[in-house]
Design a protein around this motif. Structure first.
Motif, PDB file in Angstrom:
ATOM      1  N   THR A  94      -6.913  14.390  42.898  1.00 45.42           N
ATOM      2  CA  THR A  94      -7.485  14.535  41.562  1.00 45.42           C
ATOM      3  C   THR A  94      -6.659  15.507  40.723  1.00 45.42           C
ATOM      4  O   THR A  94      -6.161  16.515  41.232  1.00 45.42           O
ATOM      5  CB  THR A  94      -8.928  15.050  41.626  1.00 45.42           C
ATOM      6  N   PRO A  95      -6.532  15.225  39.429  1.00 46.18           N
ATOM      7  CA  PRO A  95      -5.866  16.183  38.546  1.00 46.18           C
ATOM      8  C   PRO A  95      -6.751  17.399  38.333  1.00 46.18           C
ATOM      9  O   PRO A  95      -7.951  17.354  38.603  1.00 46.18           O
ATOM     10  CB  PRO A  95      -5.686  15.382  37.250  1.00 46.18           C
ATOM     11  N   PRO A  96      -6.192  18.502  37.857  1.00 47.77           N
ATOM     12  CA  PRO A  96      -6.986  19.727  37.645  1.00 47.77           C
ATOM     13  C   PRO A  96      -8.206  19.471  36.768  1.00 47.77           C
ATOM     14  O   PRO A  96      -8.116  18.818  35.722  1.00 47.77           O
ATOM     15  CB  PRO A  96      -5.991  20.661  36.950  1.00 47.77           C
ATOM     16  N   GLY A  97      -9.343  19.975  37.217  1.00 46.95           N
ATOM     17  CA  GLY A  97     -10.571  19.856  36.457  1.00 46.95           C
ATOM     18  C   GLY A  97     -11.361  18.588  36.692  1.00 46.95           C
ATOM     19  O   GLY A  97     -12.490  18.468  36.238  1.00 46.95           O
ATOM     20  N   VAL A  98     -10.769  17.624  37.384  1.00 45.66           N
ATOM     21  CA  VAL A  98     -11.415  16.333  37.627  1.00 45.66           C
ATOM     22  C   VAL A  98     -11.866  16.257  39.081  1.00 45.66           C
ATOM     23  O   VAL A  98     -11.159  16.695  39.988  1.00 45.66           O
ATOM     24  CB  VAL A  98     -10.472  15.155  37.315  1.00 45.66           C
ATOM     25  N   SER A  99     -13.049  15.704  39.311  1.00 48.34           N
ATOM     26  CA  SER A  99     -13.579  15.574  40.663  1.00 48.34           C
ATOM     27  C   SER A  99     -14.150  14.179  40.857  1.00 48.34           C
ATOM     28  O   SER A  99     -14.462  13.480  39.895  1.00 48.34           O
ATOM     29  CB  SER A  99     -14.666  16.627  40.921  1.00 48.34           C
ATOM     30  N   VAL A 100     -14.263  13.768  42.118  1.00 46.84           N
ATOM     31  CA  VAL A 100     -14.809  12.449  42.441  1.00 46.84           C
ATOM     32  C   VAL A 100     -15.790  12.587  43.587  1.00 46.84           C
ATOM     33  O   VAL A 100     -15.728  13.540  44.368  1.00 46.84           O
ATOM     34  CB  VAL A 100     -13.703  11.435  42.826  1.00 46.84           C
ATOM     35  N   GLY A 101     -16.701  11.625  43.698  1.00 41.13           N
ATOM     36  CA  GLY A 101     -17.670  11.663  44.780  1.00 41.13           C
ATOM     37  C   GLY A 101     -18.312  10.311  44.997  1.00 41.13           C
ATOM     38  O   GLY A 101     -18.053   9.349  44.266  1.00 41.13           O
ATOM     39  N   LEU A 102     -19.170  10.242  46.007  1.00 45.56           N
ATOM     40  CA  LEU A 102     -19.842   9.011  46.398  1.00 45.56           C
ATOM     41  C   LEU A 102     -21.346   9.126  46.212  1.00 45.56           C
ATOM     42  O   LEU A 102     -21.956  10.104  46.644  1.00 45.56           O
ATOM     43  CB  LEU A 102     -19.550   8.691  47.873  1.00 45.56           C
TER      44      LEU A 102
END
Length: 256
Positions: free
Chosen positions: A167-175
């Motif tokens: 992920t780029p800085p400041g960006v997050s991902v999840g399920l």
């Protein structure tokens, strides 16, 4: 309050989440492929809502969806890749090629496109969170007749975990894992009434309605935004507890 974009937001879990988010004062952008359905949902919902036609299998259409949401609300804080389809319950070799392609294109390619569009936009805007929706097959469990569908959901889980590492800085991902929810996907493809009746016995123990699950998912979607988050409604302990209580508690989630 957050701005949340939801693909496949005109029915089922996506629409349920949209309603819950709007009811909590959030801004919602949603998309669907059926123009009539999009118009109907737009007329039904109240609050800060944008409803547009967009096909998740088309990267350019998803980019236009993102741009429309940013134009309307200024930014997108949370993006939910929810759009998904299933298929008739048949062995893979009996499944029409065009059906298998549609399932893969919507359930996997659509998530790839959505994640790329959202993460790129969020990186430029300084941050945001992307949720991908799990389903049957995500945990590796196999169900005869649902090979194509389950394969796409298994791939989405891998995809999301891989994205969390880049992920780029400041960006997050999840399920987001909704468990068994009573939508048209849950009972789709049963040709044998006896098999459907048997399945419904299990669904009545483990499944829940959209009105029960979607508000909970909506709350998690705007609060549990750490990178790599894995939010599950139907946990192992809940499964065990429901089977233990099944003889004492009768549930009927389907119309007669």
């Amino acid at each position: 309050m957050s701005t949340v974009a939801i693909t496949g937001g005109t029915r089922g879990i996506g629409l349920g989440m949209a309603r819950a988010l709007l009811g909590s004062g959030h801004r919602v952008a949603l998309c669907g492929v059926d123009p009539e359905r999009v118009d109907k949902v737009r007329a039904e919902l109240s609050g800060d809502v944008l409803a547009v036609v967009a096909d998740v299998t088309d990267h350019e259409q998803l980019q236009r969806f993102w741009d429309a949401a940013v134009c309307e609300f200024g930014r997108v804080d949370v993006w939910v890749n929810n759009a998904g389809i299933s298929h008739e319950r048949k062995p893979l070799w009996q499944l029409p090629v065009e059906t298998a392609r549609a399932v893969v294109d919507t359930n996997l390619l659509g998530v790839l496109h959505g994640s790329a569009v959202a993460m790129n936009g969020m990186a430029a805007a300084g941050g945001g969170h992307v949720w991908n929706m799990e389903g049957l097959g995500s945990d590796g469990r196999t169900v005869p007749g649902l090979t194509a569908y389950g394969s796409t959901k298994r791939a989405v889980t891998y995809l999301t975990k891989a994205l969390a590492a880049e992920t780029p800085p400041g960006v997050s991902v999840g399920l987001l894992s909704p468990g068994m929810v009573v939508t048209d996907l849950l009972t789709h493809g049963y040709d044998d009434p006896a098999e459907l009746a048997k399945a419904r016995k299990v669904f009545n123990i483990l499944a829940d309605t959209v009105d029960t699950v979607a508000p909970w998912l909506a709350q998690q979607a705007v609060t549990q935004t750490r990178n790599g988050a894995h939010v599950r409604w139907l946990t192992t302990s809940k499964v065990i507890g429901r089977f233990a209580l099944a003889p004492l508690r009768r549930r009927e989630l389907f119309d007669a």
